[in-house]
Design an enzyme around this catalytic site. Structure first.
Site, PDB file in Angstrom:
ATOM      1  N   TYR A 169      -1.673  19.441  -1.803  1.00  0.00           N
ATOM      2  CA  TYR A 169      -0.651  19.580  -2.833  1.00  0.00           C
ATOM      3  C   TYR A 169      -1.226  20.424  -3.980  1.00  0.00           C
ATOM      4  CZ  TYR A 169       1.856  16.313   0.051  1.00  0.00           C
ATOM      5  OH  TYR A 169       2.494  15.742   1.122  1.00  0.00           O
ATOM      6  N   ARG A 345      -0.846   2.069   6.469  1.00  0.00           N
ATOM      7  CA  ARG A 345      -0.092   1.590   7.623  1.00  0.00           C
ATOM      8  C   ARG A 345      -0.228   0.090   7.877  1.00  0.00           C
ATOM      9  NH1 ARG A 345      -2.304   6.500  11.116  1.00  0.00           N
ATOM     10  NH2 ARG A 345      -3.989   6.060   9.648  1.00  0.00           N
TER      11      ARG A 345
HETATM   12  C1  LIG Z   1       4.374   6.915   6.035  1.00  0.00           C
HETATM   13  C2  LIG Z   1       3.197   7.465   5.284  1.00  0.00           C
HETATM   14  C3  LIG Z   1       3.401   8.210   4.118  1.00  0.00           C
HETATM   15  C4  LIG Z   1       2.317   8.702   3.384  1.00  0.00           C
HETATM   16  N1  LIG Z   1       2.547   9.326   2.198  1.00  0.00           N
HETATM   17  C5  LIG Z   1       1.503   9.615   1.367  1.00  0.00           C
HETATM   18  C6  LIG Z   1       1.721  10.041   0.044  1.00  0.00           C
HETATM   19  O1  LIG Z   1       2.849  10.158  -0.433  1.00  0.00           O
HETATM   20  N2  LIG Z   1       0.625  10.294  -0.726  1.00  0.00           N
HETATM   21  C7  LIG Z   1      -0.647  10.155  -0.253  1.00  0.00           C
HETATM   22  O2  LIG Z   1      -1.605  10.388  -0.980  1.00  0.00           O
HETATM   23  N3  LIG Z   1      -0.874   9.735   1.007  1.00  0.00           N
HETATM   24  C8  LIG Z   1       0.161   9.443   1.811  1.00  0.00           C
HETATM   25  N4  LIG Z   1      -0.070   8.916   3.058  1.00  0.00           N
HETATM   26  C9  LIG Z   1      -1.456   8.676   3.461  1.00  0.00           C
HETATM   27  C10 LIG Z   1      -1.895   7.238   3.139  1.00  0.00           C
HETATM   28  O3  LIG Z   1      -1.838   6.918   1.787  1.00  0.00           O
HETATM   29  C11 LIG Z   1      -3.325   6.996   3.625  1.00  0.00           C
HETATM   30  O4  LIG Z   1      -4.185   7.867   2.910  1.00  0.00           O
HETATM   31  C12 LIG Z   1      -3.458   7.232   5.127  1.00  0.00           C
HETATM   32  O5  LIG Z   1      -2.333   6.761   5.817  1.00  0.00           O
HETATM   33  C13 LIG Z   1      -4.689   6.544   5.684  1.00  0.00           C
HETATM   34  O6  LIG Z   1      -4.625   5.166   5.444  1.00  0.00           O
HETATM   35  P1  LIG Z   1      -4.177   4.076   6.568  1.00  0.00           P
HETATM   36  O7  LIG Z   1      -5.007   4.349   7.787  1.00  0.00           O
HETATM   37  O8  LIG Z   1      -4.503   2.778   5.903  1.00  0.00           O
HETATM   38  O9  LIG Z   1      -2.735   4.283   6.816  1.00  0.00           O
HETATM   39  C14 LIG Z   1       0.994   8.467   3.836  1.00  0.00           C
HETATM   40  C15 LIG Z   1       0.802   7.731   5.004  1.00  0.00           C
HETATM   41  C16 LIG Z   1       1.872   7.230   5.717  1.00  0.00           C
HETATM   42  C17 LIG Z   1       1.594   6.425   6.939  1.00  0.00           C
HETATM   43  S1  SF4 Z   2       5.002   2.707  12.839  1.00  0.00           S
HETATM   44 FE1  SF4 Z   2       3.153   2.735  14.093  1.00  0.00          FE
HETATM   45  S2  SF4 Z   2       1.603   3.652  12.745  1.00  0.00           S
HETATM   46 FE2  SF4 Z   2       3.309   3.090  11.431  1.00  0.00          FE
HETATM   47  S3  SF4 Z   2       2.752   1.054  10.683  1.00  0.00           S
HETATM   48 FE3  SF4 Z   2       3.993   0.758  12.520  1.00  0.00          FE
HETATM   49  S4  SF4 Z   2       2.543   0.578  14.222  1.00  0.00           S
HETATM   50 FE4  SF4 Z   2       1.468   1.462  12.469  1.00  0.00          FE
END
Ligand SMILES: Cc1cc2nc3c(=O)[nH]c(=O)nc-3n(C[C@H](O)[C@H](O)[C@H](O)COP(=O)(O)O)c2cc1C
Ligand code: SF4
Length: 407
Positions: A169, A345
């Site tokens: 961004y 997630r």
């Molecule tokens: C549906 C979704 C939307 C996301 N939107 C953003 C966002 O708006 N800003 C951001 O910094 N990261 C965004 N991310 C990244 C998450 O904040 C995080 O950095 C990434 O999913 C890794 O973490 P996790 O493995 O716990 O999901 C998004 C992730 C998901 C799954």
């Molecule tokens: S949709 Fe898939 S990746 Fe997203 S939270 Fe649910 S199981 Fe995890």
């Protein structure tokens, strides 16, 4: 070793009840660019589920910074709606943060109301759109917009802001040599590429004063050849430490070049296009999506190895994010010296996961990184397929099962 997970942690002027933070994950629940009941309900559920703090995602500091029509745009008229949200979060015992950013070249005229602007002029295939490079005389005002947004966040009852300086961004577009081709004092050397970030941080820290916590989400690597790598991002982190930021959230990836580097796994292209309205985009993405959004293998705690290098080099509080789905790994990360963890997630999949971890040392959520939530977010809202009331159409079910079975 005793678990630190449910001990309080201090980030600048703020103390959280435990070391978990719901990461900024774009909810896509803000029609008209303002908060909705659905947004409030989701954050309330995560707060009731035990997190120390929840982060409302991806609020644009100016209209030109919007990349979705269901995204927050910080302006005085949305303060009362945000206030209701923060009151609801506080009533559940959690703190509230809001991510502030500008999408730069990741927009479209129909959404942001002008030709998209970025660090440099060019064409962004991912929007797809032509982009105008910001003039140097426009940058002080852009930086001030981040400061205004901090003031609006305070009025709305937030305890913290998270400045988005990663994922490709606007600030990240200035930092990355791949998107910054400027010939003036904002391009070229790393010192010059950090200049816009420095201006933003001056405004943000001034506005934050001594009552708002400031976190900054940044890239350790952009995730593609020619992007930022550790040698430079460690210097960026040092600079942010000097700026007085209270914590860094260590991430990586670039939405317009390496989107899956952020989240890992495969993007369910069939699902993503199924929900799209625009027919030519739908068929275009169906044809070239696999090439434009390449899979990056998922591993639990996939950013830990890189994040440890930042832990060694910095003294400020660091927040780990990336691939946390189980209590054991979270304990391991905290034992490595990170002050807190963020989850995206895991908390979409199970908003009450933090409370469950309190009761079960071996707790693991059932997210299997199908990335359905992301594919859906582009057109409808962020939701986990395991929590939907409706049945998925068979073709989507098949795609999600295929991705999950690959592990
Ligand atoms: C549906 C979704 C939307 C996301 N939107 C953003 C966002 O708006 N800003 C951001 O910094 N990261 C965004 N991310 C990244 C998450 O904040 C995080 O950095 C990434 O999913 C890794 O973490 P996790 O493995 O716990 O999901 C998004 C992730 C998901 C799954
Ligand atoms: S949709 Fe898939 S990746 Fe997203 S939270 Fe649910 S199981 Fe995890």
């Amino acid at each position: 070793m005793n678990s630190k997970l449910f001990t309080p942690v201090t980030i600048g002027p703020l103390t959280l009840r435990n070391r978990t933070i719901r990461s900024a994950a774009f909810e896509s629940m803000c029609p008209g660019n303002k908060p909705s009941e659905q947004l409030l309900d989701y954050h309330r559920s995560v707060a009731a589920g035990g997190v120390g703090m929840t982060t409302v995602a991806y609020a644009a500091v100016t209209r030109s910074g919007l990349s979705f029509d269901r995204q927050l745009w910080m302006r005085p008229e949305i303060v009362p709606g945000l206030r209701r949200l923060t009151d609801a979060v506080h009533a559940e015992g959690a703190a509230a943060s809001i991510q502030l950013g500008h999408c730069g070249n990741m927009s479209h005229k129909s959404i942001c109301g002008c030709m998209p602007v970025g660090a440099s002029s060019g064409f962004n295939l991912y929007s797809p759109t032509f982009v105008r490079g910001l003039r140097a005389d426009e940058l002080p005002e852009m930086a001030r917009a981040y400061g205004h947004a901090v003031n609006l966040a305070r009025e709305s009852g937030f305890d913290a802001v998270e400045v988005h300086a990663g994922h490709g961004y606007l600030i990240s577009q200035f930092l990355s040599p791949s998107t910054n081709h400027r010939k003036d004092e904002f391009g070229g050397s790393l010192e010059n590429r950090m200049r816009f970030m420095d201006m933003v941080m001056d405004e943000v820290m001034k506005a934050a004063g001594n009552d708002m916590a400031v976190l900054v989400k940044m890239n350790m690597r952009d995730g593609f050849r020619g992007g930022m790598e550790l040698d430079e991002s460690l210097q960026v982190a040092q600079r942010l430490q000097q700026s007085g930021a209270h914590a860094l959230v260590l991430s990586g990836g670039f939405v317009s070049k390496a989107p899956m580097y952020v989240m890992r796994g495969e993007m369910p292209i069939r699902t993503m296009t199924h929900y799209m309205d625009c027919w030519w985009l739908k068929y275009g993405v169906r044809m070239v999506g696999k090439w434009m959004i390449p899979t990056v293998p998922f591993k639990e705690g996939y950013f830990l190895e890189d994040a440890l290098k930042f832990r060694k080099a910095l003294t400020m509080p660091l927040v780990y994010v990336g691939g946390l789905v189980a209590r054991q790994k979270i304990d391991e990360v905290l034992d490595c010296g990170f002050e807190a963890v963020q989850m995206g997630r895991a908390l979409l999949n199970e908003p009450g996961f933090v409370n469950r971890m309190k009761a079960e040392e071996n707790a693991r959520c059932s997210c299997r990184h199908s990335n359905y939530c992301i594919a859906r977010m582009y057109s409808i809202d962020m939701a986990c397929h395991q929590r939907l009331k409706e049945e998925l159409p068979p073709c989507l079910k098949k795609e999600i099962e295929r991705i999950e079975s690959r592990g």
